[in-house]
Design a protein around this motif. Structure first.
Motif, PDB file in Angstrom:
ATOM      1  N   UNK B 301      -1.746  38.877  44.022  1.00  0.00           N
ATOM      2  CA  UNK B 301      -2.076  37.663  44.749  1.00  0.00           C
ATOM      3  C   UNK B 301      -0.919  36.673  44.565  1.00  0.00           C
ATOM      4  N   UNK B 302      -0.272  36.311  45.659  1.00  0.00           N
ATOM      5  CA  UNK B 302       0.916  35.468  45.563  1.00  0.00           C
ATOM      6  C   UNK B 302       0.575  34.113  44.939  1.00  0.00           C
ATOM      7  N   UNK B 303      -0.625  33.623  45.156  1.00  0.00           N
ATOM      8  CA  UNK B 303      -0.989  32.299  44.648  1.00  0.00           C
ATOM      9  C   UNK B 303      -1.185  32.303  43.138  1.00  0.00           C
ATOM     10  N   UNK B 304      -1.801  33.367  42.623  1.00  0.00           N
ATOM     11  CA  UNK B 304      -2.192  33.349  41.207  1.00  0.00           C
ATOM     12  C   UNK B 304      -1.474  34.390  40.350  1.00  0.00           C
ATOM     13  N   UNK B 305      -0.868  35.380  40.971  1.00  0.00           N
ATOM     14  CA  UNK B 305      -0.255  36.459  40.204  1.00  0.00           C
ATOM     15  C   UNK B 305      -1.250  37.512  39.753  1.00  0.00           C
ATOM     16  N   UNK B 306      -2.485  37.366  40.184  1.00  0.00           N
ATOM     17  CA  UNK B 306      -3.508  38.333  39.791  1.00  0.00           C
ATOM     18  C   UNK B 306      -3.224  39.689  40.435  1.00  0.00           C
ATOM     19  N   UNK B 307      -3.414  40.752  39.652  1.00  0.00           N
ATOM     20  CA  UNK B 307      -3.225  42.092  40.207  1.00  0.00           C
ATOM     21  C   UNK B 307      -4.421  42.436  41.085  1.00  0.00           C
ATOM     22  N   UNK B 308      -4.127  42.898  42.305  1.00  0.00           N
ATOM     23  CA  UNK B 308      -5.198  43.137  43.282  1.00  0.00           C
ATOM     24  C   UNK B 308      -5.526  44.611  43.459  1.00  0.00           C
ATOM     25  N   UNK B 309      -4.870  45.458  42.697  1.00  0.00           N
ATOM     26  CA  UNK B 309      -5.170  46.880  42.827  1.00  0.00           C
ATOM     27  C   UNK B 309      -3.939  47.675  43.190  1.00  0.00           C
ATOM     28  N   UNK B 310      -4.166  48.899  43.597  1.00  0.00           N
ATOM     29  CA  UNK B 310      -3.043  49.801  43.823  1.00  0.00           C
ATOM     30  C   UNK B 310      -3.427  50.905  44.799  1.00  0.00           C
ATOM     31  N   UNK B 311      -2.379  51.538  45.343  1.00  0.00           N
ATOM     32  CA  UNK B 311      -2.565  52.687  46.235  1.00  0.00           C
ATOM     33  C   UNK B 311      -1.595  53.769  45.786  1.00  0.00           C
ATOM     34  N   UNK B 312      -2.061  55.004  45.769  1.00  0.00           N
ATOM     35  CA  UNK B 312      -1.164  56.101  45.393  1.00  0.00           C
ATOM     36  C   UNK B 312      -0.415  56.618  46.615  1.00  0.00           C
ATOM     37  N   UNK B 313       0.876  56.817  46.469  1.00  0.00           N
ATOM     38  CA  UNK B 313       1.679  57.464  47.509  1.00  0.00           C
ATOM     39  C   UNK B 313       2.827  58.170  46.785  1.00  0.00           C
ATOM     40  N   UNK B 314       2.765  59.496  46.743  1.00  0.00           N
ATOM     41  CA  UNK B 314       3.769  60.262  45.997  1.00  0.00           C
ATOM     42  C   UNK B 314       5.174  59.952  46.498  1.00  0.00           C
ATOM     43  N   UNK B 315       6.069  59.596  45.560  1.00  0.00           N
ATOM     44  CA  UNK B 315       7.457  59.251  45.883  1.00  0.00           C
ATOM     45  C   UNK B 315       7.514  58.131  46.930  1.00  0.00           C
ATOM     46  N   UNK B 316       6.500  57.284  46.927  1.00  0.00           N
ATOM     47  CA  UNK B 316       6.453  56.182  47.889  1.00  0.00           C
ATOM     48  C   UNK B 316       7.296  55.011  47.434  1.00  0.00           C
ATOM     49  N   UNK B 317       8.073  54.454  48.331  1.00  0.00           N
ATOM     50  CA  UNK B 317       8.904  53.322  47.912  1.00  0.00           C
ATOM     51  C   UNK B 317       9.066  52.283  49.022  1.00  0.00           C
ATOM     52  N   UNK B 318       9.310  52.737  50.263  1.00  0.00           N
ATOM     53  CA  UNK B 318       9.520  51.772  51.343  1.00  0.00           C
ATOM     54  C   UNK B 318       8.228  51.029  51.649  1.00  0.00           C
ATOM     55  N   UNK B 319       8.267  49.702  51.693  1.00  0.00           N
ATOM     56  CA  UNK B 319       7.087  48.904  52.034  1.00  0.00           C
ATOM     57  C   UNK B 319       7.511  47.718  52.890  1.00  0.00           C
ATOM     58  N   UNK B 320       6.675  47.374  53.872  1.00  0.00           N
ATOM     59  CA  UNK B 320       6.992  46.262  54.773  1.00  0.00           C
ATOM     60  C   UNK B 320       5.688  45.685  55.315  1.00  0.00           C
ATOM     61  N   UNK B 321       5.713  44.416  55.741  1.00  0.00           N
ATOM     62  CA  UNK B 321       4.492  43.803  56.270  1.00  0.00           C
ATOM     63  C   UNK B 321       4.024  44.523  57.529  1.00  0.00           C
ATOM     64  N   UNK B 322       2.700  44.757  57.643  1.00  0.00           N
ATOM     65  CA  UNK B 322       2.148  45.368  58.847  1.00  0.00           C
ATOM     66  C   UNK B 322       1.201  44.386  59.532  1.00  0.00           C
ATOM     67  N   UNK B 323       0.285  43.830  58.767  1.00  0.00           N
ATOM     68  CA  UNK B 323      -0.659  42.841  59.287  1.00  0.00           C
ATOM     69  C   UNK B 323      -1.127  41.995  58.104  1.00  0.00           C
ATOM     70  N   UNK B 324      -2.009  41.024  58.358  1.00  0.00           N
ATOM     71  CA  UNK B 324      -2.575  40.289  57.242  1.00  0.00           C
ATOM     72  C   UNK B 324      -3.370  41.287  56.406  1.00  0.00           C
ATOM     73  N   UNK B 325      -3.047  41.378  55.134  1.00  0.00           N
ATOM     74  CA  UNK B 325      -3.761  42.315  54.264  1.00  0.00           C
ATOM     75  C   UNK B 325      -3.347  43.752  54.459  1.00  0.00           C
ATOM     76  N   UNK B 326      -2.228  43.979  55.090  1.00  0.00           N
ATOM     77  CA  UNK B 326      -1.812  45.362  55.321  1.00  0.00           C
ATOM     78  C   UNK B 326      -0.301  45.537  55.272  1.00  0.00           C
TER      79      UNK B 326
END
Lengths: 352, 365
Positions: B301-326
């Protein structure tokens, strides 16, 4: 209660046997502890001989000090494949062997200490607080073999000798600390020899295998990229033997062969030849072949390092040795890793 | 090399201060940029949110990240370090790509940015013989001619972002000294000192320097993103002992001390001392950090720094904004996937097992 214990033993023997006989245990017992003990002993012998030189300087004693330095270098070379765990802690590997040093920091700093007769560098306790470049084997090499080292044969070299004695003692202490880090009662050794899902550092035998494979790959990369290729240059005209480690003592190739020997010994101790699936055992044979080739070629150079890198025949041996080291590294990171069930991710290379 | 300041000031004549992403047409279809390797061949690919490729540009070496000029819909793809090549291209493929070559004695670190008006390109580079980081400055209108460089304020600058004021750069100086003659070997682990530096784009002046606590001097700050609040988040890789497990994600507000966020111990452990990319969702309220070693994408959470969870993706590295919350994510095993962060649901949109997607995925539009 008794029944529970029996039941636990019934459930655990496979795992327990694996932990007790795993690659981590074999490496700790058959390679790491003996190799580090040899390094501690070599440093101690060197320290005694250097101390004797300082007490009574002379050509013969200087020669003895230089000779024990050679043994120290080869024992270090073998143990240097262990660039993880206790060796990585407290910057020990850098303090033992500050290399590569493309900008010649060690030379400048060591010459500065000698020029100023900096007394704090001539006592082990204060030397250990200084820059890594002043503390280890390359620094000791310059003091024992570099320009002005002939002073060590007379009382003119009193400060230089005291600095050599401090470096030698410091090397011995760092080696001893590293060896202690492999004692059975340390958290590191417990984890490396009996990895467990609920304890750091290694949570499975696979993570231990990953560390071993990485150590082999890193050692091979380091030898080729940091020690042999820079002085070789692309052409004989661009060669510069003085970019090689330990050229002053002409121990460059002895160190290189000792490093290859360390990888071979680590591989032997791992027991992988027996534990990988038989249809993938070719990876071990291929790796041994490449390591032998590299070692043989390095042994046939027959010229001092300072001249060898520009010599056509020696360059031929070096080229074959480097090719063998590259092949060996490919085998480690691809075939051996696959045989051990490790997968190297496309994005797993750090630094990006 | 001294920069020609008069020339630089002239180029700033039309500088706009709005951040680049605000300038994109709101209803345009977003495009995604990533470098890929397939059967030993390297390319820069442009695809849509469904993973459908629009076009690709073959390149000689493995690519890494991008500088993006959203206003003019141009981008520069950089080689991975220690690469010496980059390519300027039109993201709509209307013009021929323009190859760029690093200056003598410099190599790219794989990241860069455009000024808000698109007139200048800045690239993180290594002045390797001097062992110092620089930002190469290029005049885009003059065919991306290199017109000078700024000191990055540290060793091994990696990612660089433009702050919302449109004139301050934030640079992640990873602190790791390398030299191309030494095959990426880290030359200064015992004395590395990573930093975040803020550099004035007009003058090259270092306006703020931030360091971590001395005991974290081996925590290399490498990747950056600016959140919805205009605050910098950074992702790190650790070069110290494997058992240490320091926090790998942090946030820095100008004028304050940096704050590190560890998250749950099990998550931190799984990251394996390596975060390879950072991004935000489209709202900028959620920060995503990826670890290809751990095969995990974690959310904060950008406001608080709270960890919001995780997603598994083997050898996953590239990430980019898709939508709000995605976010959209890529992996070294050829996956392109859409992630619904709140539901922790990952939906593969493309699978090309022979393709390795490099560490970074960037969005334009």
């Amino acid at each position: 209660m008794k029944r529970v214990i029996i039941l636990m033993f019934l459930l655990l023997p496979g795992f327990a046997a694996q932990a007790a006989d795993g690659a981590g245990t074999r490496i700790a017992d058959q390679f790491a502890r003996p190799a580090l003990k040899a390094l501690v002993d070599a440093a101690e012998r060197n320290s005694i001989v250097v101390d004797a030189l300082c007490v009574e300087p002379g050509a013969e004693r200087l020669e003895a000090a230089r000779k024990t330095f050679g043994t120290l270098v080869t024992d270090f070379g073998r143990a240097s494949v262990l660039r993880f765990g206790p060796s990585a802690a407290e910057s020990r590997i850098e303090r033992l062997f500050f290399w590569p040093d493309p900008r010649g920091i060690a030379l400048r700093q060591v010459q500065g200490v000698l020029a100023k007769a900096d007394d704090t560098a001539a006592r082990q306790e204060t030397l250990a607080e200084k820059s890594a470049a002043l503390q280890g084997i390359p620094a000791l090499e310059f003091v024992l073999f570099g320009s002005g080292s002939e002073q060590l044969a007379s009382s003119d070299g009193a400060f230089r000798c005291a600095y050599a004695a401090a470096i030698s003692r410091n090397i011995g202490l760092i080696a001893a600390e590293t060896l202690n880090g492999w004692s059975a009662d340390t958290a590191f050794a417990r984890s490396f020899t009996a990895p467990s899902a609920d304890a750091e550092i290694y949570r499975s035998p696979r993570e231990v295998d990953g560390e071993i494979v990485k150590a082999m790959s890193t050692a091979l990369q380091f030898l080729g990229a940091a020690e042999l290729r820079p002085p070789l240059g692309e052409t004989p005209e661009k060669a510069n033997g003085r970019r090689a480690p330990l050229w002053r003592s002409d121990l460059t190739f002895a160190l290189a062969r000792a490093r290859v020997g360390g990888v071979q010994a680590l591989l032997d101790a791992s027991g992988y030849a027996e534990t990988v699936p038989s249809d993938q055992a070719y990876a071990i044979d291929s790796l041994r072949f490449e390591l032998n080739t590299a070692s043989t070629q390095l042994g046939e150079i027959g010229l001092p390092a300072e001249a060898a890198f520009a010599d056509e025949a020696a360059r031929g041996h070096l080229a074959v040795a480097l090719l063998a080291l590259d092949h060996a590294r490919d085998i480690v990171s691809e075939d051996l890793s696959a045989a051990l069930g490790l997968t190297m991710g496309f994005n797993a290379l750090d630094g990006d | 090399m001294e920069i020609d300041r008069r020339r630089l000031m002239a180029l700033f004549g039309g500088l706009l201060v709005a951040p680049a992403n605000v300038l994109a047409a709101p209803d345009s279809e977003p495009l995604f940029l990533a470098a890929r390797t397939e059967a030993g061949r390297h390319a820069i690919a442009v695809f849509d949110s469904r993973g459908s490729e629009l076009f690709s540009i073959p390149v000689d070496a493995r690519g890494h990240s991008f500088a993006i000029d959203a206003r003019n819909r141009m981008a520069v793809a950089f080689d991975r370090a220690p690469g010496t090549h980059a390519v300027l291209f039109d993201v709509d493929n209307r013009k021929d790509p323009l190859p760029l070559v690093a200056a003598p004695g410099r190599h790219f670190f794989g990241h860069g940015i455009f000024s808000s008006d698109g007139k200048l390109l800045l690239a993180s580079e290594n002045d390797y013989d001097e062992g110092r980081g620089v930002l190469g400055v290029y005049d885009v209108a003059a065919g991306c001619r290199r017109i000078g460089e700024f000191a990055s304020g540290g060793v091994g600058p990696h990612d660089v972002v433009l702050m919302p004021d449109g004139r301050t750069l934030c640079v992640a100086n990873g602190g790791i000294l390398t030299h191309p003659d030494y095959d990426g070997i880290k030359l200064n682990l015992d004395e590395m000192t990573p930093s975040l530096t803020y550099v004035d784009l007009h003058s090259g002046e270092l306006v703020e320097e931030v360091r971590l606590a001395p005991e974290l001097h081996r925590l290399s700050i490498r990747h950056l993103v600016v959140d919805a609040y205009g605050v910098v988040w950074f992702g790190c890789q650790y070069e110290g002992e494997a058992a240490d497990r320091p926090p790998l994600v942090g946030r820095h507000r100008r004028g304050e001390e940096p704050v590190l966020f560890a998250g749950p111990a099990e998550t931190l452990r799984a990251l394996d001392n390596y975060v390879g990319s950072v991004a935000v969702d489209l709202s900028g309220e959620i920060v995503a950090t990826s670890s290809p070693l751990g095969g995990l994408i974690t959310y904060w959470d950008a406001a608080t720094g709270r960890n919001l969870g995780q997603t598994s993706l083997a050898d996953g590295c590239g990430i980019a904004p898709l939508q709000d919350g995605g976010i959209l994510a890529t992996s070294g095993r050829g996956t392109i996937a859409a992630v619904d962060i709140a539901r922790s649901r990952l939906r593969s949109v493309a699978e090309q097992p022979a393709v390795g997607w490099d560490n970074h995925l960037r969005r334009i539009g």
